[in-house]
Each structure stands twice: as structure tokens, then as C-alpha cells.
Scaffold this motif. Structure first.
Motif, PDB file in Angstrom:
ATOM      1  N   TYR A   1      72.406   5.408  13.863  1.00 28.07           N
ATOM      2  CA  TYR A   1      71.214   4.706  13.317  1.00 28.07           C
ATOM      3  C   TYR A   1      69.813   5.402  13.816  1.00 28.07           C
ATOM      4  O   TYR A   1      69.572   5.409  15.148  1.00 28.07           O
ATOM      5  CB  TYR A   1      71.183   3.222  13.293  1.00 28.07           C
ATOM      6  CG  TYR A   1      72.161   2.593  12.663  1.00 28.07           C
ATOM      7  CD1 TYR A   1      72.582   2.680  11.359  1.00 28.07           C
ATOM      8  CD2 TYR A   1      73.318   2.520  13.497  1.00 28.07           C
ATOM      9  CE1 TYR A   1      73.551   1.983  10.865  1.00 28.07           C
ATOM     10  CE2 TYR A   1      74.363   1.650  12.938  1.00 28.07           C
ATOM     11  CZ  TYR A   1      74.521   1.457  11.761  1.00 28.07           C
ATOM     12  OH  TYR A   1      75.754   0.944  11.056  1.00 28.07           O
ATOM     13  N   THR A   2      68.829   5.702  13.151  1.00 32.40           N
ATOM     14  CA  THR A   2      67.642   6.239  13.420  1.00 32.40           C
ATOM     15  C   THR A   2      66.564   5.180  12.936  1.00 32.40           C
ATOM     16  O   THR A   2      66.586   4.932  11.730  1.00 32.40           O
ATOM     17  CB  THR A   2      67.372   7.636  12.859  1.00 32.40           C
ATOM     18  OG1 THR A   2      68.230   8.555  13.576  1.00 32.40           O
ATOM     19  CG2 THR A   2      65.963   8.106  13.460  1.00 32.40           C
ATOM     20  N   LYS A   3      65.790   4.858  13.782  1.00 37.04           N
ATOM     21  CA  LYS A   3      64.744   3.794  13.577  1.00 37.04           C
ATOM     22  C   LYS A   3      63.239   4.716  13.544  1.00 37.04           C
ATOM     23  O   LYS A   3      63.036   5.325  14.664  1.00 37.04           O
ATOM     24  CB  LYS A   3      64.632   2.802  14.260  1.00 37.04           C
ATOM     25  CG  LYS A   3      63.299   1.790  14.127  1.00 37.04           C
ATOM     26  CD  LYS A   3      63.377   0.716  15.010  1.00 37.04           C
ATOM     27  CE  LYS A   3      62.214  -0.259  14.742  1.00 37.04           C
ATOM     28  NZ  LYS A   3      61.981  -1.235  15.554  1.00 37.04           N
TER      29      LYS A   3
ATOM     30  N   PRO B   1      54.760   9.692  12.733  1.00 42.55           N
ATOM     31  CA  PRO B   1      55.641   8.683  12.924  1.00 42.55           C
ATOM     32  C   PRO B   1      56.537   9.095  14.189  1.00 42.55           C
ATOM     33  O   PRO B   1      56.958  10.179  14.284  1.00 42.55           O
ATOM     34  CB  PRO B   1      56.381   8.430  11.582  1.00 42.55           C
ATOM     35  CG  PRO B   1      55.496   9.032  10.531  1.00 42.55           C
ATOM     36  CD  PRO B   1      54.568  10.075  11.489  1.00 42.55           C
ATOM     37  N   LYS B   2      57.069   8.129  14.809  1.00 42.60           N
ATOM     38  CA  LYS B   2      58.059   8.333  15.889  1.00 42.60           C
ATOM     39  C   LYS B   2      59.379   7.858  15.585  1.00 42.60           C
ATOM     40  O   LYS B   2      59.479   6.930  14.635  1.00 42.60           O
ATOM     41  CB  LYS B   2      57.708   7.774  17.297  1.00 42.60           C
ATOM     42  CG  LYS B   2      56.307   7.935  17.917  1.00 42.60           C
ATOM     43  CD  LYS B   2      56.082   9.290  18.448  1.00 42.60           C
ATOM     44  CE  LYS B   2      54.628   9.501  18.853  1.00 42.60           C
ATOM     45  NZ  LYS B   2      54.141  10.572  19.166  1.00 42.60           N
TER      46      LYS B   2
END
Length: 138
Positions: free
Chosen positions: A25-27, A17-18
Motif C-alpha cells: 500500500y502507498t499513501k 505531494p509526498k
């Protein structure tokens, strides 16, 4: 009951996953290539078994990953690759190939991938790159 089908093209492994960050915030997201390949696996399964219901009991999986022979290979070495005396030692790793295939078929070929109790996987060279998949009830 057993399912046997082929996914054409060079074998692909599940990518990590990237993540992207914006301030606090981190997606986290799945790479597009992984999603595309999983969709190809699903499409090939549905093409071969349009009315299939997921297997519910114990499941055994068998995967054969067939890699293209490099263009610069000599005739002698190419024949050894086709005979199986030289096998691929290239990316993707076997565990990543298993992961992308079994995750794509989760809920489609079997109710849950936790039902897979036995797996085999192998790498080969071929003039016809592909992944051969066999899923059967134990």
C-alpha cells in the motif's frame, strides 16, 4: 466585485505531494507546510472579507510576491532591490506560488479555479515580505 488582501510573511510555493509505502500500500499526502500556508491564505481572506460570497463568473487574478532582502546585502544593492532594478531569482517558482494561492481560494473567493481566465504574477524585494492578492470579476 473585487477582493484585495495580503498574506504576511515570505512567499511560499505549493509543494509536491509526498508518498509513504507500507508493504503493498502507498499513501499519498499533502505536506504539512503546504496545508498550513493554504490555511493562512484562507484566514487572511476571511479576515478581510468575512461575509464574502464566491465569485461565479470569469475571474482575473493578480499576485505580487514580495521577498525579504538577504541580511548580507550591501546598501547599494539593497537600494537597487527596493527600487525594483534587481528582482528575486529565487525559489519558489512563480507557478508554484500561483498554485498554492489559487488552490487555497478555490470555493472561497470563486466557485472554481477553472473560472480564472487571466492571471498576472510578479516577484519583488521588500523590507516587508508578503504576498498581495487581488481577485476580480472580468
Amino acid at each position: 466585485m473585487a477582493f484585495h488582501f495580503i498574506v504576511p510573511g515570505k512567499p511560499m510555493g505549493k509543494q509536491r505531494p509526498k508518498a509513504t509505502s507500507r508493504g503493498r500500500y502507498t499513501k499519498v499526502y499533502t505536506p504539512k507546510e503546504t496545508i498550513s500556508y493554504e490555511n493562512l491564505v484562507i484566514a487572511m481572506f476571511r479576515q478581510a472579507y468575512p461575509n464574502a460570497k464566491p465569485l461565479e463568473g470569469e475571474v482575473k487574478g493578480c499576485i505580487g510576491a514580495f521577498y525579504p532582502i538577504p541580511l548580507s546585502t550591501s546598501k547599494k544593492r539593497k537600494q537597487a532591490m527596493l527600487d525594483g532594478s534587481i528582482r528575486p531569482q529565487v525559489k519558489p517558482d512563480l507557478d508554484n506560488i500561483e498554485k498554492i494561492i489559487y488552490d487555497a481560494l478555490n470555493g472561497i473567493a470563486y466557485t472554481d479555479d477553472s473560472h480564472i481566465t487571466e492571471m498576472t504574477i510578479s516577484k519583488h524585494y521588500s523590507n516587508n515580505p508578503r504576498v498581495e492578492i487581488k481577485i476580480e470579476e472580468v
